[in-house]
Enzyme design. Structure first.
Site, PDB file in Angstrom:
ATOM      1  N   LYS A 243      -6.963   6.656  -4.487  1.00  0.00           N
ATOM      2  CA  LYS A 243      -7.545   6.985  -3.178  1.00  0.00           C
ATOM      3  C   LYS A 243      -7.988   8.455  -3.128  1.00  0.00           C
ATOM      4  O   LYS A 243      -8.947   8.791  -2.431  1.00  0.00           O
ATOM      5  CB  LYS A 243      -6.528   6.720  -2.070  1.00  0.00           C
ATOM      6  CG  LYS A 243      -6.109   5.253  -1.947  1.00  0.00           C
ATOM      7  CD  LYS A 243      -7.199   4.400  -1.340  1.00  0.00           C
ATOM      8  CE  LYS A 243      -6.836   2.922  -1.311  1.00  0.00           C
ATOM      9  NZ  LYS A 243      -7.959   2.065  -0.944  1.00  0.00           N
TER      10      LYS A 243
ATOM     11  N   GLU B   8      -8.782   4.901   8.519  1.00  0.00           N
ATOM     12  CA  GLU B   8      -7.915   3.747   8.713  1.00  0.00           C
ATOM     13  C   GLU B   8      -7.022   3.649   7.487  1.00  0.00           C
ATOM     14  O   GLU B   8      -7.382   4.103   6.406  1.00  0.00           O
ATOM     15  CB  GLU B   8      -8.758   2.467   8.847  1.00  0.00           C
ATOM     16  CG  GLU B   8      -9.148   1.781   7.526  1.00  0.00           C
ATOM     17  CD  GLU B   8     -10.018   2.619   6.584  1.00  0.00           C
ATOM     18  OE1 GLU B   8     -10.639   3.601   7.051  1.00  0.00           O
ATOM     19  OE2 GLU B   8     -10.059   2.317   5.387  1.00  0.00           O
TER      20      GLU B   8
ATOM     21  N   SER C 257      -3.753   1.496 -10.460  1.00  0.00           N
ATOM     22  CA  SER C 257      -4.415   2.214  -9.363  1.00  0.00           C
ATOM     23  C   SER C 257      -3.487   3.154  -8.605  1.00  0.00           C
ATOM     24  O   SER C 257      -3.948   4.103  -7.977  1.00  0.00           O
ATOM     25  CB  SER C 257      -5.041   1.213  -8.394  1.00  0.00           C
ATOM     26  OG  SER C 257      -4.058   0.284  -7.959  1.00  0.00           O
TER      27      SER C 257
HETATM   28  C1  LIG Z   1      -2.389   1.761  -5.077  1.00  0.00           C
HETATM   29  C2  LIG Z   1      -3.456   0.932  -4.446  1.00  0.00           C
HETATM   30  N1  LIG Z   1      -4.217   0.149  -5.239  1.00  0.00           N
HETATM   31  C3  LIG Z   1      -5.192  -0.637  -4.719  1.00  0.00           C
HETATM   32  C4  LIG Z   1      -5.434  -0.670  -3.350  1.00  0.00           C
HETATM   33  C5  LIG Z   1      -6.497  -1.589  -2.835  1.00  0.00           C
HETATM   34  O1  LIG Z   1      -7.642  -0.936  -2.439  1.00  0.00           O
HETATM   35  P1  LIG Z   1      -9.003  -0.988  -3.264  1.00  0.00           P
HETATM   36  O2  LIG Z   1      -9.317  -2.423  -3.508  1.00  0.00           O
HETATM   37  O3  LIG Z   1      -9.964  -0.307  -2.384  1.00  0.00           O
HETATM   38  O4  LIG Z   1      -8.782  -0.271  -4.553  1.00  0.00           O
HETATM   39  C6  LIG Z   1      -4.671   0.149  -2.479  1.00  0.00           C
HETATM   40  C7  LIG Z   1      -4.917   0.154  -1.032  1.00  0.00           C
HETATM   41  O5  LIG Z   1      -4.194   0.711  -0.232  1.00  0.00           O
HETATM   42  C8  LIG Z   1      -3.657   0.967  -3.046  1.00  0.00           C
HETATM   43  O6  LIG Z   1      -2.880   1.739  -2.278  1.00  0.00           O
END
Ligand SMILES: Cc1ncc(COP(=O)(O)O)c(C=O)c1O
Length: 409
Positions: A86, A108, A376
């Site tokens: 993020k 949000e 992620s």
């Molecule tokens: C660690 C993490 N991975 C993935 C996501 C999913 O979001 P996105 O599909 O935008 O990567 C989030 C959303 O809060 C997240 O905190």
């Protein structure tokens, strides 16, 4: 000719008239920075001195041996400042806000990761900051609410609808419509009205650009497949962006929750239960009933239970460029446990969805092939949920003792 902001039939900007000039301004500013090589340079410099870029690509030697198939590599977005990908998006939007001369940001958040990242960016750049979060998420993600408030943000618990992410997004749009002269809405994922899907994907493409360079250096070849979890789609678009023009299979993994047959999930493209609709300012697949009312979604991970999905991913799914799968809550906890024990890594519950599918497919591939999983985010934020799922009695005792301490204070 393709219409601006559309990917096949998906995307667009369905906006109240009052917001149109603000979106036009954003579109123009985005076009300007995109054609300015100085912006990307400043962004990469900021991310490498304030966050942890380039994030490493870790060879998962023990998992590779365990599955006896493809060589498994993990892209470490968990090592970003604030613990998730993020940060890539919010720092870039922060630089953009500075250029636009606005002084207040709103956002949000579901799991709270995007809220913490935005509050951090606002503190760094001196912006006033308000975060909208569904009341249900405020209750289940208290540690992140605590950090947002300590970072100086005002957290508003949204009491409408199912009191989760989509309701927080609606509240943020209402705020923006009332305060657009002073305020920028830092949308957290590759969804929402144009230009957000394109802009967030562009900022997150730093993940894929780095990963491509790193895998060529370490493995001497492109990966056979890359795996990323999909909430709104930003980390997936980020990783996929590095390999879009390569002969690499792109796999997106959604929240299978309690199983697709249960209806308690957030699988929009991996199930046949979502239908095309227009909501929250754009057209995509939504989990909705016959009257177009949004359905309740469920996932063990708050960051994946969004009811819509990136219009870019909807299009890439339709054209067959991205394959979609779903991982259940139970599978996710098992993959997380295996990853912790084998590699000493603690992925976020969201990221663990990508691990589930990669683990299912690793042994189908030969040992001279490799795959990349996008980690992620880091799992610290999930300690309460994971401890409940695992049923750790010592943790329960610790929480009960802490509660007694507060009661007696
Ligand atoms: C660690 C993490 N991975 C993935 C996501 C999913 O979001 P996105 O599909 O935008 O990567 C989030 C959303 O809060 C997240 O905190």
């Amino acid at each position: 000719m393709a219409k601006t902001g559309y990917y096949g039939e998906y995307g667009g900007a369905f906006l109240p008239e009052i917001l149109i000039p603000t979106f036009k301004e954003l579109e123009q500013e985005f076009a300007r920075i995109k054609s300015d090589p100085g912006f990307w340079k400043e962004y990469v410099h900021t991310m490498s001195t304030y966050s942890c870029r380039p994030t490493p690509l870790t060879y998962a030697e023990n998992l590779t041996k365990h599955f006896a198939g493809a060589q498994i590599y993990i892209k470490r977005e968990d090592l970003n400042h604030t613990g998730a990908h993020k940060a890539n998006n919010v720092i870039a939007q922060g630089l953009l806000v500075k250029k636009m001369g606005k002084r207040r940001v709103i956002a949000e958040t579901g799991a709270g990761q995007h809220g913490v990242a935005t509050a951090t960016m606002a503190a760094k750049y001196g912006f006033e900051c308000t975060i909208y979060m569904g009341e249900v998420d405020v209750l289940r993600q208290r540690p992140n609410v605590f950090w947002m408030e300590q970072l100086g943000a005002k957290v508003v618990a949204v009491k409408d609808g199912s009191r989760t992410l989509k309701d927080a997004m609606n509240a943020a749009f209402r705020d923006w419509a009332a305060n657009m002269d002073s305020t920028h809405y830092v949308l957290g994922t590759a969804s929402g009205p144009h230009p957000f899907p394109e802009m967030v994907s562009y900022f997150q493409s730093i993940i894929g650009q780095e990963a491509r360079e790193q895998i060529l250096k370490y493995a001497g070849k492109l990966p056979a497949r890359v795996f990323a979890c999909v909430g709104g789609g930003s980390n997936a678009m980020g990783l996929f962006g590095g390999f879009m023009d390569d002969p690499v299979e792109l796999v997106g993994v959604e929240a299978g929750g309690k199983g697709l047959e249960s209806g308690l999930h957030a699988a929009r493209l991996a199930s046949d239960q979502a239908t095309v609709g227009v909501a929250q300012g754009y057209k995509t697949y939504f989990l909705q009933d016959d009257d177009g009312q949004m359905r309740e979604t469920h996932s063990v991970s708050a960051g994946l239970d969004y009811v819509g999905v990136s219009p870019i991913l909807a299009h890439l799914s339709e054209t067959g460029r991205v394959r979609f799968a779903a991982a259940t809550d139970t599978e996710v906890v098992e993959a997380l446990k295996l990853c912790m024990r084998k590699e000493g890594l603690i992925p976020a519950l969201e990221s663990a969805h990508a691990f589930v599918q990669a683990f299912k497919e690793a042994s189908e591939l030969s040992r001279d092939e490799c795959i990349i999983i996008n980690q992620s985010g880091r799992g610290d934020k999930d300690i309460f949920t994971v401890a409940d799922a695992i049923g750790d009695p010592q943790w329960e005792k610790f929480i009960c003792n802490k509660a007694e301490e507060y009661k007696n204070a």
